[in-house]
Design an enzyme around this catalytic site. Structure first.
Site, mmCIF file in Angstrom:
data_model
loop_
_atom_site.group_PDB
_atom_site.id
_atom_site.type_symbol
_atom_site.label_atom_id
_atom_site.label_comp_id
_atom_site.label_asym_id
_atom_site.label_seq_id
_atom_site.Cartn_x
_atom_site.Cartn_y
_atom_site.Cartn_z
ATOM 1 N N CYS A 87 0.842 -1.193 0.000
ATOM 2 C CA CYS A 87 0.000 0.000 0.000
ATOM 3 C C CYS A 87 0.876 1.243 0.000
ATOM 4 O O CYS A 87 1.454 1.610 1.014
ATOM 5 C CB CYS A 87 -0.900 -0.010 1.229
ATOM 6 S SG CYS A 87 -1.941 1.435 1.270
ATOM 7 N N GLY A 88 0.965 1.862 -1.187
ATOM 8 C CA GLY A 88 1.864 3.013 -1.325
ATOM 9 C C GLY A 88 1.381 4.228 -0.553
ATOM 10 O O GLY A 88 2.177 4.929 0.091
ATOM 11 N N HIS A 89 0.072 4.466 -0.582
ATOM 12 C CA HIS A 89 -0.428 5.651 0.149
ATOM 13 C C HIS A 89 -0.193 5.474 1.635
ATOM 14 O O HIS A 89 0.100 6.450 2.353
ATOM 15 C CB HIS A 89 -1.897 5.914 -0.191
ATOM 16 C CG HIS A 89 -2.893 5.294 0.729
ATOM 17 N ND1 HIS A 89 -3.418 4.035 0.539
ATOM 18 C CD2 HIS A 89 -3.451 5.785 1.859
ATOM 19 C CE1 HIS A 89 -4.274 3.778 1.529
ATOM 20 N NE2 HIS A 89 -4.311 4.805 2.350
ATOM 21 N N ASP A 248 -9.949 3.920 -4.751
ATOM 22 C CA ASP A 248 -8.848 4.662 -4.138
ATOM 23 C C ASP A 248 -9.027 6.150 -4.423
ATOM 24 O O ASP A 248 -9.221 6.553 -5.576
ATOM 25 C CB ASP A 248 -7.514 4.164 -4.715
ATOM 26 C CG ASP A 248 -6.314 4.600 -3.873
ATOM 27 O OD1 ASP A 248 -5.265 3.926 -3.961
ATOM 28 O OD2 ASP A 248 -6.432 5.582 -3.107
ATOM 29 N N GLY A 253 -0.293 4.288 -4.818
ATOM 30 C CA GLY A 253 1.163 4.183 -4.883
ATOM 31 C C GLY A 253 1.638 2.849 -5.436
ATOM 32 O O GLY A 253 2.530 2.799 -6.293
ATOM 33 N N SER A 254 1.008 1.742 -4.991
ATOM 34 C CA SER A 254 1.450 0.432 -5.524
ATOM 35 C C SER A 254 0.995 0.288 -6.973
ATOM 36 O O SER A 254 1.648 -0.372 -7.782
ATOM 37 C CB SER A 254 0.868 -0.694 -4.658
ATOM 38 O OG SER A 254 -0.554 -0.589 -4.560
#
Ligand SMILES: O=C(O)[C@H]1NCC[C@@H]1O
EC number: 4.2.1.77
Length: 333
Positions: A87-89, A248, A253-254
């Site tokens: 999870c990029g965020h 989202d 991010g991912s």
């Protein structure tokens, strides 16, 4: 029983960081811990993600003990359906959180924060100036293209072709026009439904695999794009629909990691060239750039650096009463 959280958002996507009160999961590795929570403690996820304490599009991070030597913190990622692998965020938010809540001693102008995620170790650099943490850039795990031009039978859309790429989680990519959609004008529920049909088709027709662990080999979501994958100084837009039709609010991010790996694979972007990705509805932006080639098993892979900014929105102290008939949480679909 009380569960305390720190609340943040990254580009509009919420992050509920569970800091204490959640039972400690068994397991040596983070994937074993993820499996334990999924199988034995899933009721706690529902309490915190579902109504009345959460909502259909809530997202969370459960801090656990790291098992990788270089990790400063470790997190499991939770959402309306279960547990993601990346999870990029959340990494962007956790970078600030780790400094501001004393897990890492800050250094100017940037502070290293290594975050162990189910997909592996993600290395973040957090801007730190005048006693305040700021924007975050992170280098994720090796990203690679699993397949391109995969023809699927998509309910309601007939035969469509998608690309499938991994950026810590697997995503299908398709441009909005191929689904008869307008990224900016089509009602979001129609985009959500179409993307969910694509994800279901991948589940039914494509056998994914990941060289590191079979727990990583599942389709997490579908990212509907504006189709502008040729390099440009202009931002390119997308909308990510993941988990159980969750949308989202950030550029993902991912997802941006996987999309940049796809653009690199197609020679649309070169090493150290940065591209801006925007959430088509919220307008929030991440930037991303391929930084070096690598391998992931037999796959040609690339390390992608993603940048963004997260903000605090509050703290919560959740309580639960035994005689509450809805204490387990619920989702209105
Ligand atoms: O930014 C990301 O990578 C995440 N946001 C929600 C879905 C993904 O896990």
């Amino acid at each position: 029983m009380n569960i305390n959280t720190v609340e943040m958002h990254t580009g509009g996507e919420p992050l509920r960081i569970i800091t204490d009160g959640f039972p400690k999961p068994d397991g040596k590795t983070i994937l074993q811990k993820r499996r334990f929570v999924k199988e034995k403690l899933d009721n706690f996820r529902k309490l915190l993600m579902h109504e009345p304490r959460g909502h259909y599009d809530m997202y969370g991070a459960l801090l656990v003990e790291p098992d990788i030597k270089d990790a400063d913190i470790a997190a499991l990622f939770i959402h309306n359906e279960g547990y993601s692998t990346m999870c990029g965020h959340a990494v962007i938010a956790l970078g600030r959180y780790a400094i501001d809540y004393g897990h890492v001693t800050p250094t100017e102008p940037e502070t290293k924060v290594n975050i162990e995620c189910p997909c592996g170790l993600v290395r973040a650099l957090v801007e730190y100036k005048n006693g305040k943490s700021g924007s975050v850039r992170f280098q994720s795990v090796p990203a690679f293209v699993f397949a391109t031009d995969v023809e699927l039978n998509v309910q309601g859309h007939g035969k469509v072709k998608v690309d499938i790429s991994y950026g810590g989680a697997f995503y299908a990519f398709i441009s909005a026009d191929k689904l008869g959609l307008d990224l900016w004008k089509t009602p979001i529920n129609q985009i959500k439904d179409a993307a969910t049909m694509v994800t279901n088709a991948v589940k039914n027709e494509v056998q994914l695999e990941h060289p590191d662990d079979n727990d990583l080999a599942f389709i997490y979501g579908t990212i509907v794009t504006d189709g502008k994958d040729e390099y440009s100084d202009e931002p390119t837009a997308n909308i990510c629909v993941f988990a159980d039709a969750q949308v989202d609010r950030s550029p993902t991010g991912s997802g941006v990691t996987a999309r940049t790996a796809l653009q690199y694979h197609k020679r649309h972007i070169s090493l150290n060239k940065s591209r801006v990705f925007v959430n088509a509805r919220i307008g929030s932006k991440f930037s991303a750039k391929p930084v070096r080639q690598t391998k992931c098993g037999s796959y040609d892979a690339v390390i992608i650096e993603v940048s963004g900014h997260a903000f605090y929105t509050g703290k919560s102290a959740f309580t639960f009463e035994e005689d509450d008939p809805l204490k387990g949480g619920f989702l209105l679909k």
